[in-house]
Design a protein around this motif. Structure first.
Motif, mmCIF file in Angstrom:
data_model
loop_
_atom_site.group_PDB
_atom_site.id
_atom_site.type_symbol
_atom_site.label_atom_id
_atom_site.label_comp_id
_atom_site.label_asym_id
_atom_site.label_seq_id
_atom_site.Cartn_x
_atom_site.Cartn_y
_atom_site.Cartn_z
ATOM 1 N N ASP A 1 157.875 156.152 55.363
ATOM 2 C CA ASP A 1 157.988 156.217 56.822
ATOM 3 C C ASP A 1 157.813 154.792 57.336
ATOM 4 O O ASP A 1 156.875 154.113 56.922
ATOM 5 C CB ASP A 1 156.852 157.052 57.436
ATOM 6 N N ALA A 2 158.710 154.349 58.205
ATOM 7 C CA ALA A 2 158.530 153.012 58.785
ATOM 8 C C ALA A 2 158.961 153.046 60.235
ATOM 9 O O ALA A 2 159.741 153.911 60.648
ATOM 10 C CB ALA A 2 159.323 151.974 58.008
ATOM 11 N N TYR A 3 158.436 152.093 60.992
ATOM 12 C CA TYR A 3 158.687 152.058 62.439
ATOM 13 C C TYR A 3 159.495 150.829 62.838
ATOM 14 O O TYR A 3 159.359 149.759 62.254
ATOM 15 C CB TYR A 3 157.361 152.066 63.206
ATOM 16 N N THR B 1 165.986 148.412 58.765
ATOM 17 C CA THR B 1 164.553 148.715 58.707
ATOM 18 C C THR B 1 164.120 148.959 57.260
ATOM 19 O O THR B 1 163.020 148.556 56.862
ATOM 20 C CB THR B 1 164.232 149.946 59.575
ATOM 21 N N THR B 2 164.985 149.597 56.476
ATOM 22 C CA THR B 2 164.645 149.829 55.071
ATOM 23 C C THR B 2 164.441 148.495 54.350
ATOM 24 O O THR B 2 163.437 148.303 53.646
ATOM 25 C CB THR B 2 165.769 150.629 54.370
ATOM 26 N N LEU B 3 165.380 147.574 54.538
ATOM 27 C CA LEU B 3 165.256 146.269 53.875
ATOM 28 C C LEU B 3 164.002 145.541 54.355
ATOM 29 O O LEU B 3 163.265 144.948 53.564
ATOM 30 C CB LEU B 3 166.492 145.401 54.143
ATOM 31 N N ARG B 4 163.759 145.594 55.663
ATOM 32 C CA ARG B 4 162.593 144.899 56.217
ATOM 33 C C ARG B 4 161.289 145.523 55.747
ATOM 34 O O ARG B 4 160.288 144.832 55.553
ATOM 35 C CB ARG B 4 162.665 144.862 57.747
ATOM 36 N N ALA B 5 161.318 146.842 55.569
ATOM 37 C CA ALA B 5 160.110 147.535 55.081
ATOM 38 C C ALA B 5 159.827 147.129 53.634
ATOM 39 O O ALA B 5 158.673 146.880 53.264
ATOM 40 C CB ALA B 5 160.289 149.046 55.195
ATOM 41 N N ILE B 6 160.884 147.005 52.818
ATOM 42 C CA ILE B 6 160.689 146.572 51.431
ATOM 43 C C ILE B 6 160.073 145.175 51.421
ATOM 44 O O ILE B 6 159.173 144.859 50.647
ATOM 45 C CB ILE B 6 162.041 146.562 50.666
ATOM 46 N N GLN C 1 159.830 155.697 65.324
ATOM 47 C CA GLN C 1 159.907 155.864 63.872
ATOM 48 C C GLN C 1 161.374 155.743 63.439
ATOM 49 O O GLN C 1 162.236 156.479 63.908
ATOM 50 C CB GLN C 1 159.341 157.223 63.466
ATOM 51 N N ALA C 2 161.642 154.819 62.536
ATOM 52 C CA ALA C 2 163.023 154.564 62.122
ATOM 53 C C ALA C 2 163.336 155.180 60.766
ATOM 54 O O ALA C 2 164.482 155.476 60.473
ATOM 55 C CB ALA C 2 163.291 153.065 62.085
ATOM 56 N N LEU C 3 162.339 155.356 59.916
ATOM 57 C CA LEU C 3 162.565 155.961 58.602
ATOM 58 C C LEU C 3 161.653 157.161 58.432
ATOM 59 O O LEU C 3 160.461 157.101 58.743
ATOM 60 C CB LEU C 3 162.270 154.947 57.485
ATOM 61 N N HIS C 4 162.252 158.252 57.920
ATOM 62 C CA HIS C 4 161.486 159.488 57.724
ATOM 63 C C HIS C 4 161.554 159.871 56.250
ATOM 64 O O HIS C 4 162.554 160.408 55.800
ATOM 65 C CB HIS C 4 162.074 160.626 58.556
ATOM 66 N N GLY C 5 160.534 159.576 55.502
ATOM 67 C CA GLY C 5 160.448 160.008 54.111
ATOM 68 C C GLY C 5 161.618 159.577 53.247
ATOM 69 O O GLY C 5 162.146 160.361 52.460
ATOM 70 N N VAL C 6 162.021 158.313 53.362
ATOM 71 C CA VAL C 6 163.149 157.819 52.569
ATOM 72 C C VAL C 6 162.709 157.545 51.131
ATOM 73 O O VAL C 6 161.698 156.890 50.896
ATOM 74 C CB VAL C 6 163.731 156.528 53.198
ATOM 75 N N SER C 7 163.478 158.097 50.184
ATOM 76 C CA SER C 7 163.206 157.841 48.766
ATOM 77 C C SER C 7 164.503 157.464 48.074
ATOM 78 O O SER C 7 165.528 158.088 48.300
ATOM 79 C CB SER C 7 162.665 159.105 48.075
ATOM 80 N N PHE C 8 164.473 156.421 47.268
ATOM 81 C CA PHE C 8 165.562 156.135 46.327
ATOM 82 C C PHE C 8 165.067 155.084 45.360
ATOM 83 O O PHE C 8 163.994 154.515 45.551
ATOM 84 C CB PHE C 8 166.859 155.698 47.038
ATOM 85 N N ASP C 9 165.808 154.873 44.299
ATOM 86 C CA ASP C 9 165.423 153.769 43.421
ATOM 87 C C ASP C 9 166.632 152.945 43.020
ATOM 88 O O ASP C 9 167.775 153.352 43.191
ATOM 89 C CB ASP C 9 164.618 154.251 42.204
ATOM 90 N N ARG D 1 156.081 147.393 58.912
ATOM 91 C CA ARG D 1 154.979 148.047 58.211
ATOM 92 C C ARG D 1 155.429 149.404 57.653
ATOM 93 O O ARG D 1 156.132 150.162 58.318
ATOM 94 C CB ARG D 1 153.824 148.270 59.194
ATOM 95 N N VAL D 2 155.035 149.682 56.416
ATOM 96 C CA VAL D 2 155.287 150.997 55.824
ATOM 97 C C VAL D 2 154.100 151.872 56.206
ATOM 98 O O VAL D 2 152.977 151.647 55.759
ATOM 99 C CB VAL D 2 155.417 150.888 54.286
ATOM 100 N N ALA D 3 154.350 152.840 57.084
ATOM 101 C CA ALA D 3 153.247 153.653 57.613
ATOM 102 C C ALA D 3 152.805 154.713 56.598
ATOM 103 O O ALA D 3 151.622 155.071 56.543
ATOM 104 C CB ALA D 3 153.676 154.326 58.916
ATOM 105 N N ARG D 4 153.775 155.202 55.824
ATOM 106 C CA ARG D 4 153.448 156.205 54.812
ATOM 107 C C ARG D 4 154.378 156.019 53.625
ATOM 108 O O ARG D 4 155.490 155.508 53.780
ATOM 109 C CB ARG D 4 153.630 157.614 55.387
ATOM 110 N N GLY D 5 153.951 156.464 52.464
ATOM 111 C CA GLY D 5 154.787 156.327 51.282
ATOM 112 C C GLY D 5 154.502 155.021 50.557
ATOM 113 O O GLY D 5 153.677 154.218 51.008
ATOM 114 N N VAL D 6 155.191 154.834 49.428
ATOM 115 C CA VAL D 6 154.877 153.696 48.567
ATOM 116 C C VAL D 6 156.174 153.015 48.129
ATOM 117 O O VAL D 6 157.170 153.664 47.847
ATOM 118 C CB VAL D 6 154.107 154.187 47.308
ATOM 119 N N VAL D 7 156.149 151.682 48.111
ATOM 120 C CA VAL D 7 157.248 150.913 47.519
ATOM 121 C C VAL D 7 156.714 150.272 46.242
ATOM 122 O O VAL D 7 155.690 149.587 46.268
ATOM 123 C CB VAL D 7 157.743 149.803 48.476
#
Lengths: 230, 313
Positions: A8-10, A42-47, A15-23, A52-58
């Motif tokens: 999850d990221a803002y 936002t995904t690239l910036r969160a990585i 909130q711009a990302l909701h539970g995004v998962s991929f590898d 800020r990554v509010a929830r989940g793990v990279v």
């Protein structure tokens, strides 16, 4: 090499990302597609630790990088080439590239000037004096000079003249030959499918589909329905 | 001739010629204050951190030297080294607290810390002499040199002045300087390139503190007295004026700023009791007509000459 688990990221307050998962596997080029506002940047910036990554793990290279400050993520081997180009306008092209260079990077300044013939002519000019396309190539060269293990490219062809788009496409092909791991955010679907091994599609901050290049080429409608304007 | 060598030659020439054309005590004050102005330029001009608390480090150097020489009973060189180390350490502590704040907030915090330092000195009068300052400072001889001789003391300061110029100019041109200049444009971008911007800024703040401490130390030796003004916010404001008057684009700018500031202050005070007013007008004039500071004058003349040569050639 990189795993996003339920991120999850803002973007600002929303909130711009909701539970995004991929590898992304080592040596793979992954295209991240979606409409404007789908959450690609936002995904690239969160990585990169810029949002800020509010929830989940990279995880990167087996270690958790979410929550680390940006410069540490960069030192771990992740490089972002942002859409905003981000040239240092007061420094020369060569200084801009040198600022990125890390000892041991396979992309030396000399090699980069070979790879990017267009910017070689401008190497003594100030970053701020370049056209948008030249700046884009320079910032890509600066990113490569860091010798990244993972390169995040945000819309490298956006707003460029056709000749510059070709130059960008050539660099992407070179990266593919070098087996560099890349996440490519791109509006130009053809360019993305030319180089990507796999595609992940975002819609309203959710990863809605993931498919191989072959599957995307075989069934273009499956990709395009997420990209077309409603 | 190489531009760097030319600038160095000009700085050395200034240090040599100044005491021949103006009273040596004024020349001495100029080169000491110039070290302070160059140190401040590292923070303001190179790193883009608007510090209005530089007198805190100048004053720390001044008081540490004063204390070491009087109550501490130390000789001269250790007293100067203590001043440098102490001022750098103080800058490290203050910097660690405030370096993450930017712009206006950073400025206000430097000001607040400066005021705190001032009140500590004011209240702790048993050690610092409070409002009366610290007197009774003697220039002990160094390696057979009698520093009570004005010319010898001037030469001693001039060597440190030229050395400070060379070191600070090298820092400005070093990778650290490049990182600071680039971070001024966009700090987040530098983080994306793997640089710890706050780390680089803190390093610059401490280096600046160290040189400000050296300047404070020499100032005390020059006047054999530590005035409480040396740590007041007015001193912090004055040194920022010097940097602005002289120009931030090179380390020669602050030297010119310090020279003009010290010299004009003396001149105007002879002309009129309300000299500060004239001085204010002068600063307004410089800011309006020479945005890059006095150093810009030289650059303009050089450009006109180049254009002239190109025309004739």
């Amino acid at each position: 090499m990189l795993t996003l688990s339920s991120i999850d990221a803002y973007y600002g307050q929303s909130q711009a990302l909701h539970g995004v998962s991929f590898d992304v596997a080592e040596g793979e080029i992954l295209a991240l597609l979606g409409r404007n506002g789908a959450g690609k940047t936002t995904t690239l910036r969160a990585i990169m630790g810029l949002n800020r990554v509010a929830r989940g793990v990279v995880r990167f290279d087996g270690r958790v990088i979410s929550g680390l400050p940006t410069h540490k993520i960069a030192r771990a081997g992740v490089t972002l080439v942002p859409e905003t180009r981000d040239a240092f306008s007061l420094l020369s092209v060569e200084e801009n590239i040198r600022l990125g260079y890390r000892t041991g990077s396979p992309y030396t300044v000399e090699r980069l000037l070979e790879m990017f013939p267009i910017i070689r002519e401008f190497r003594l000019k100030k970053g701020g004096e370049l056209s948008g396309g030249q700046q884009q190539l320079m910032v890509m060269a600066r990113g490569l000079a860091m010798g990244p293990k993972l390169l995040l490219l945000d819309e490298p062809s956006q707003g460029l003249a056709p000749i510059m788009v070709n130059a960008v496409a050539e660099v992407l092909s070179a990266l593919r030959r070098d087996r560099l791991t890349v996440i490519l955010v791109e509006q130009n679907l053809r360019m993305a499918l030319d180089v990507a091994d796999r595609v992940v599609i975002l819609e309203d901050g959710v990863a809605v589909d993931a498919l191989s290049r072959a599957a995307a080429l075989a069934d273009p409608a499956r990709v395009e329905k997420h990209l077309a304007v409603h | 001739m190489n531009k760097n060598l030319l600038a160095l030659a000009a700085v050395v020439l200034l240090a040599v010629v100044a005491p021949m054309v103006i009273p040596i005590s004024i020349a001495n004050e100029i080169i000491v204050i110039a070290i302070f102005a160059m140190a401040t330029n590292l923070v303001i001009g190179v790193a883009g951190l608007y510090s209005f608390g530089q007198a805190m480090f100048f004053g720390a150097g001044a008081y540490l030297t004063g204390y070491s020489l009087t109550a501490g009973g130390l000789s001269l060189v250790p007293s100067i080294l203590i001043a440098i180390a102490g001022a750098a350490a103080l800058a490290g502590i203050v910097g660690a607290v405030i370096i993450r704040r930017s712009g206006f907030y950073f400025m206000m915090l430097t000001f607040a810390f400066n005021q705190m330092a001032f009140y500590v000195v004011l209240v702790w009068s048993g050690v610092t002499g409070g409002e009366d300052g610290m007197a009774g400072i003697k220039r002990a001889p160094v390696g057979g040199l009698d520093l009570n001789d004005r010319s010898v003391f001037y030469a001693f300061c001039a060597v440190l002045f030229v050395a400070s110029y060379v070191i600070l100019r090298q820092i400005k041109k070093s990778p650290l300087g490049l990182v600071l200049e680039a971070a001024k444009e966009n700090p987040r971008r530098m983080a994306s390139l793997g640089y710890s911007v706050h780390g680089a800024q803190l390093a610059a703040f401490m280096i600046s503190g160290a040189f400000a401490g050296l300047a404070g130390s020499l100032y005390v030796l020059l006047y054999r007295f530590v005035p409480i003004d040396s740590i007041s916010w007015i001193m912090s404001g004055n040194v920022v004026f010097m940097v602005v008057i002289g120009g931030m684009s090179s380390m020669v700018g602050p030297i010119m700023g310090a020279a003009v500031f010290v010299w004009l202050q003396g001149l105007f005070s002879l002309l009129w009791a309300q000299w500060a007013l004239l001085f204010g007008l002068f600063i307004i004039f410089v800011v309006f007509t020479l945005r890059g500071g006095l150093i810009e004058l030289f650059k303009r003349v050089a450009r006109i000459r180049r254009a002239g040569e190109a025309h004739h050639g």
